[in-house]
Design an enzyme around this catalytic site. Structure first.
Site, short mmCIF file in Angstrom:
data_model
loop_
_atom_site.label_atom_id
_atom_site.label_comp_id
_atom_site.label_asym_id
_atom_site.label_seq_id
_atom_site.Cartn_x
_atom_site.Cartn_y
_atom_site.Cartn_z
N HIS A 213 0.39 -29.44 30.42
CA HIS A 213 0.06 -29.97 31.75
C HIS A 213 -1.37 -29.58 32.08
O HIS A 213 -1.82 -28.50 31.75
CB HIS A 213 1.00 -29.38 32.81
CG HIS A 213 1.03 -30.15 34.08
ND1 HIS A 213 0.06 -30.00 35.04
CD2 HIS A 213 1.87 -31.12 34.52
CE1 HIS A 213 0.33 -30.83 36.05
NE2 HIS A 213 1.41 -31.52 35.76
N ASP B 179 8.79 -33.63 32.86
CA ASP B 179 9.38 -34.73 32.07
C ASP B 179 10.27 -34.23 30.94
O ASP B 179 11.03 -35.01 30.37
CB ASP B 179 8.25 -35.60 31.51
CG ASP B 179 7.51 -36.30 32.64
OD1 ASP B 179 6.30 -36.10 32.76
OD2 ASP B 179 8.18 -36.98 33.44
C1 SDX Z 1 2.97 -35.65 34.36
O1 SDX Z 1 -1.16 -34.21 36.65
C2 SDX Z 1 0.04 -34.20 37.11
O2 SDX Z 1 0.33 -33.56 38.10
C3 SDX Z 1 1.04 -35.08 36.36
C4 SDX Z 1 2.51 -34.87 36.73
C5 SDX Z 1 2.80 -35.36 38.11
O3 SDX Z 1 3.80 -34.90 38.70
O4 SDX Z 1 2.11 -36.29 38.61
O5 SDX Z 1 2.86 -33.51 36.62
C6 SDX Z 1 3.43 -35.69 35.79
O6 SDX Z 1 2.22 -36.50 33.97
C7 SDX Z 1 3.38 -34.50 33.48
C8 SDX Z 1 2.74 -34.57 32.04
C9 SDX Z 1 3.57 -35.55 31.20
N1 SDX Z 1 2.87 -35.82 29.92
C10 SDX Z 1 3.36 -35.33 28.76
O7 SDX Z 1 4.32 -34.57 28.68
C11 SDX Z 1 2.61 -35.83 27.52
C12 SDX Z 1 2.35 -34.66 26.55
N2 SDX Z 1 1.34 -33.76 27.15
C13 SDX Z 1 -0.03 -33.96 26.79
O8 SDX Z 1 -0.43 -35.23 26.48
C14 SDX Z 1 -0.99 -33.13 27.63
O9 SDX Z 1 -0.47 -31.87 27.69
C15 SDX Z 1 -1.35 -33.59 29.03
C16 SDX Z 1 -1.85 -35.00 29.04
C17 SDX Z 1 -0.16 -33.51 29.92
C18 SDX Z 1 -2.43 -32.65 29.57
O10 SDX Z 1 -3.57 -32.85 28.78
P1 SDX Z 1 -4.93 -32.03 29.06
O11 SDX Z 1 -4.80 -31.12 30.21
O12 SDX Z 1 -6.06 -32.99 29.05
O13 SDX Z 1 -5.00 -31.04 27.80
P2 SDX Z 1 -5.61 -31.42 26.41
O14 SDX Z 1 -5.13 -32.77 25.97
O15 SDX Z 1 -7.07 -31.16 26.48
O16 SDX Z 1 -4.87 -30.34 25.47
C19 SDX Z 1 -5.39 -29.02 25.34
C20 SDX Z 1 -4.94 -28.56 23.94
C21 SDX Z 1 -5.36 -29.54 22.82
O17 SDX Z 1 -5.45 -28.79 21.64
P3 SDX Z 1 -6.97 -28.36 21.12
O18 SDX Z 1 -7.81 -29.63 21.08
O19 SDX Z 1 -7.45 -27.35 22.13
O20 SDX Z 1 -6.73 -27.77 19.73
O21 SDX Z 1 -3.49 -28.53 23.90
C22 SDX Z 1 -3.04 -29.47 22.93
C23 SDX Z 1 -4.17 -30.44 22.69
O22 SDX Z 1 -4.09 -31.01 21.39
N3 SDX Z 1 -1.87 -30.15 23.53
C24 SDX Z 1 -0.73 -30.43 22.89
C25 SDX Z 1 0.11 -31.01 23.85
N4 SDX Z 1 -0.52 -31.08 25.01
C26 SDX Z 1 -1.75 -30.54 24.82
N5 SDX Z 1 -0.36 -30.25 21.60
C27 SDX Z 1 0.89 -30.68 21.28
N6 SDX Z 1 1.78 -31.26 22.15
C28 SDX Z 1 1.41 -31.44 23.43
N7 SDX Z 1 2.28 -32.02 24.29
#
Ligand code: SDX
Length: 426
Positions: free
Chosen positions: A315, A372
């Site tokens: 998140h 989720d």
């Molecule tokens: C919602 O914003 C809100 O408030 C949203 C929400 C709401 O109520 O409105 O809470 C609802 O959207 C919840 C989130 C639902 N999405 C998912 O579950 C999809 C999976 N999660 C990711 O795509 C991700 O965690 C995000 C999009 C939710 C957040 O992305 P960020 O903050 O931009 O973080 P990032 O992509 O920069 O990740 C940081 C690191 C990366 O690794 P490095 O490049 O540092 O090596 O964490 C890793 C990412 O690769 N990473 C994950 C991961 N999420 C982040 N690795 C594996 N699995 C994951 N799910």
């Protein structure tokens, strides 16, 4: 001591001063609205990880503590002690309703839950396999042609009426979208049923409004199902300046109709990085198939060269357990027997969570289950089809979007959303 920060350009030694604006909870902000005027440069913040886009007193999140409050009240108290409609009233009016206000609000939304007959024809334009989110977004935009099309909304009673209409109608639009997708006749709302029960009724009832007759007489929609879905709506009601809310505020800033702003929020929410994740979580758990396969997928999620992500994990704000996921996990444990929750999906989810929460990759990146991760398993147990998971998120979140829209409209300092860029072209 001056309540400001000074920034020095090391190339020229020139210093610039920016005021600090105090928050009532959480981080203060540095007001950099004069940054370009002072320095001739833009700030850069990819994905707005450190940027406050507005002032608000609706929802507060502390990502480190895993804390969420609506109008200052902790989400745990609201989910446990109040109905979703009372939470809607709280968000819209900055206070919980009295018993009389709660009854009147409930009754008004029941009466406003019906759609203009003209809107029914829109659904026929869609192929039966259209994703309900596409239909939901289009029909919500079309609502703008039936209501307030010539009115500049500016009085409190107009804001309230406009908000109550859309909150009341979204479940009906969502249910009609589903019924169209299965080729079933639409079921009109039943004003004798509560907001949440009505949604389940419009999804499940047979033509003529008859519910499936179990072997022991007419099957009621179980109280435990209504309570579970009502809690899910409450947990989804608002969440500060997330991607879809930022989209709604952006559309609000151009002066477009509030219902097309909500429609744009629905479209933004659909993405699997945002609200579409609940649908992807269940699809992912089903793809993993058994606890024996979990380790393989955890390794894939950690592999930077593999686009596979653990849906429902991570998140932007929560760097601790999402408090909503905690509440859903407890709810799920309470319901697993009564709602006959799919034990295999549950076992896979629990294995993923156990491994991920002890694995360095997830710990170092502070990746925890988000709302989720568990919502889809409960929705499956409520016999809500996967394609309707994100529409359920929309139903819960509409009150947040419209409350944020109203807050934007009332903000005398509000400006059109128009960020700049780091240009790298010729
Ligand atoms: C919602 O914003 C809100 O408030 C949203 C929400 C709401 O109520 O409105 O809470 C609802 O959207 C919840 C989130 C639902 N999405 C998912 O579950 C999809 C999976 N999660 C990711 O795509 C991700 O965690 C995000 C999009 C939710 C957040 O992305 P960020 O903050 O931009 O973080 P990032 O992509 O920069 O990740 C940081 C690191 C990366 O690794 P490095 O490049 O540092 O090596 O964490 C890793 C990412 O690769 N990473 C994950 C991961 N999420 C982040 N690795 C594996 N699995 C994951 N799910």
């Amino acid at each position: 001591m001056k309540n400001s920060i000074t920034m020095i350009d090391n190339r020229t030694g020139k210093s610039y001063e920016f005021d600090i604006l105090e928050a009532t909870r959480g981080p203060n902000v540095v007001n950099i609205s004069s940054f370009f005027a002072q320095t001739g440069m833009f700030t850069f913040d990819n994905g707005y990880t450190s940027t406050a886009s507005c002032k608000s007193d609706i929802t507060f999140i502390d990502g480190e503590k895993g804390e969420l409050r609506y109008r200052g009240i902790e989400i745990e108290k609201l989910a446990l002690n109040h109905s979703y409609l009372d939470v809607c009233y709280l968000l819209l009016n900055s206070r919980l309703p009295t018993e009389q206000e709660s009854l009147e609000f409930d009754l008004e939304l029941r009466h406003r839950s019906f759609l203009h007959e003209g809107l029914r024809h829109l659904f026929q334009a869609f192929p039966s396999d259209a994703h309900p989110m596409a239909t939901l977004s289009s029909a919500t935009s079309a609502l703008s042609t039936f209501y307030f099309s010539h009115l500049e909304i500016c009085k409190e009673n107009e804001y309230q009426e406009m908000a109550r209409r859309i909150i009341a109608k979204i479940p009906t639009i969502a249910a009609f979208a589903y019924r169209h997708s299965i080729g079933a006749p639409f079921i009109q709302p039943d004003i004798n049923r509560s907001f949440t029960e009505n949604f389940l009724y419009m999804l499940r009832a047979y033509p003529g409004g008859k519910m499936h007759r179990g072997v022991h007489g007419e099957e009621k929609i179980k109280e435990i199902e209504i309570k579970a879905l009502d809690t899910i709506f409450t947990l989804h009601a608002d969440h500060e300046q997330n991607a879809s809310t930022t989209t709604v505020r952006g559309v609000a800033s151009t002066g477009a109709h509030p219902y097309v702003a909500i429609s744009s929020g629905i479209s933004a929410l659909w993405g699997r990085a945002h609200g579409g994740a609940n649908e992807s979580v269940v699809a992912q758990l089903e793809m993993i198939g058994s606890v024996e396969n979990v380790d393989t997928y955890i390794e894939r999620a950690k592999d930077p060269n593999d686009p596979f992500r653990l849906m429902g994990f991570g998140h932007r704000v929560y760097k601790n357990y999402d408090p909503r996921a905690k509440i859903l996990k407890t709810l799920q444990d309470q319901l697993k027997d009564e709602l006959n929750i799919d034990s295999n999906l549950l076992k896979i989810a629990h294995k993923i969570e156990t491994i991920a929460l002890s694995d360095e990759y997830f710990i170092s990146r502070k990746l925890y289950p988000n709302i989720d991760f568990y919502s889809g398993i409960i929705l499956t147990a409520l016999k809500i089809p996967t394609s309707m998971f994100t529409p359920v998120f929309v139903i819960g979140r509409t009150v947040g979007w419209i409350t944020q829209w109203i807050e934007f409209k009332k903000d005398k300092d509000a400006k059109i959303t128009r960020p700049r860029q780091l240009y790298l072209g010729d």
